[in-house]
Write a protein that holds these residues in place. Sequence first.
Motif: not given
Length: 632
Positions: A129, A134, A142, A148, A152
């Motif tokens: 991420a 992540w 997103n 990402h 998240t």
Amino acid sequence: MHLIDSAPPTVVRATRLAVTGSNPGPDSTLPAYRPIRAMTTSSVGADASPQMRARVARGRLRSPLPYGVQSDYDRGDRRRDLPAVTLDNGILRATVLPTLGGRVWSLRDLRADRELLLVPERLRFAGFALTDAWFAGGIEWNLGSTGHATTTCRPMHAAVVDSPTGQALRLWEWERTRDLVLVIDLTLAGDRLLASTRVINPDPEPKPLYYWTNIAVPETPGTRVLTPATHAWRTSYSGSLDLVPVPHPEGPVDISYPAASSASADYFFDVADQAGRSITAVEPDGTGFAQTSTAELRGRKLFLWGHAPGGRRWQRWLVGDQRYAEIQAGVCATQLEHDLIDGASERSWTEAFGPAELDPAVVAGPFEEAAAAAADSVAAAVPVADLEAWHERWLRDFATVPPAELVATGSGWGRVELALRGDGAPSGVVFPDVDDDSRLGAAVLAGDAIDEPLLPPVSPRWRAAIDTAPAGWWRSYALGVAAHLDGDTTDATRHYRDSIALRPSAVALRGLAILSDDPGAAAALYARARELDPQSRGLLTEQVRLLLDTGHAEQALAAIDATGPSLREHGRTRLLRARALHALGRDNEAAALLVDLEVPDLAEGDRVIGDLWREVCPDRPLPEALDFSMTG
């Protein structure tokens, strides 16, 4: 939508979900002055239009600030009891994790007793991420920039609201890299999960807009991903974004079967001119999962891991013995692009997710026919006109209705950002007071002194507020961070030194170390910073890397040996030790460390372990457990 009138009502219920795995760990107090990993794509193919090139050139974040990096997770197998919210109408049951970005963890077809998404057996984090941590699985939202999202693995506000099909779950948060508000209303209509989304720009200036929904679906040797397209933009970790034919981009391999491909790759299908865009993942028996949306989400994508050793290893690293592919939808044709959202405006769309069922003979047929049949099946289940009508009704009658029952809280920064602007919350959401790091923003606005090394907010509005705050070590440090981020090394150095003169801190010393063009002086500054914060793994990693990169392997080993056991035995530290041993010609010792090494915070595309093995053991094949290549 024709399902609404006869659909059973949706019931939303707060609950708990027991999972096995680790947690994302605390945010680092060390500012990331640049993206935590470089973009793998550096060129765009000749087929790209001028408009596409402009969108690719726009909006790349210089840093994930003001968010902290989340790297201190492990690969433990502890039992965790997570807050969860279920939506159930007797046909589908969705399970949502509000503390982990509002991820839809599970979507179960109750009539067929079948899970539609990839649900990981273990909750495993990895460095994928924008702020590192992540995890794979489910449906992910997103907003922000390529990658990402910063949110998240962070909490979102969640509340029960009314919808045309009973209750809905509203998720919302203030995304701080862009200062945009994300609002998602989830409800069930028959056998579809509907996600009606608003992205709100509360400020007068236009901003880059990046948004993608990522959906993890189970992958078997026969899984097929279908969307009507003749071409796709491909990125394959080779550095280029190129337009290729599908399903055969090169040679006989049909990429609509994700398991058939060798290396990992992204395929952004060229579907911009289609009405009722959809993407479907189906098994040979015709059952599967489908996504469609209103017209605002123009992009559709397939991400596949492939069957090369590196792709297989990544799947085992993330989800154990399971295999998965990702089907995705976004506002632009590719994830390298950023659209624009006008000032004081919002963009919105509705997505529908649910089961797919096709004739097995059609699924096995030519790609063009199978993709057309899949699109027709989705259009029959979710007619374009009905979905657009639902979206308009939701916008008109429900999107701005205040939340009725708060079931989870996100960050306190939305409330503080509104206080900075002197504004009220956008319609349909509230930003409650939360006891988290947003107390820093409240302190700045109140003119209070700050005595913690909290990450400073860095937007122009916050810089102006900090500039007028009372003098103190943190104010000087925060101004140094802002100048550092802008590339003004002279001002940054001055502010860091002012901060240290008032009160030495590890974060200001580290800022000076990064800016120093004298490796010896930088190493000394890191040593001083670590004396003040000896438990910071980030500081140790940066100090040792500097020593290794400047040819001081003995000093690097000494720094590692002087740490406590928890830092010394971390996988990242063990990898650095192996580098130091190799630099000193002690390859047998380095190989012994590498053979069974686990580095929790490995990043997408990270080949450092494999590259080091090849240097240490040039005559021995790379062990499968160390192969994280994504290029085949």
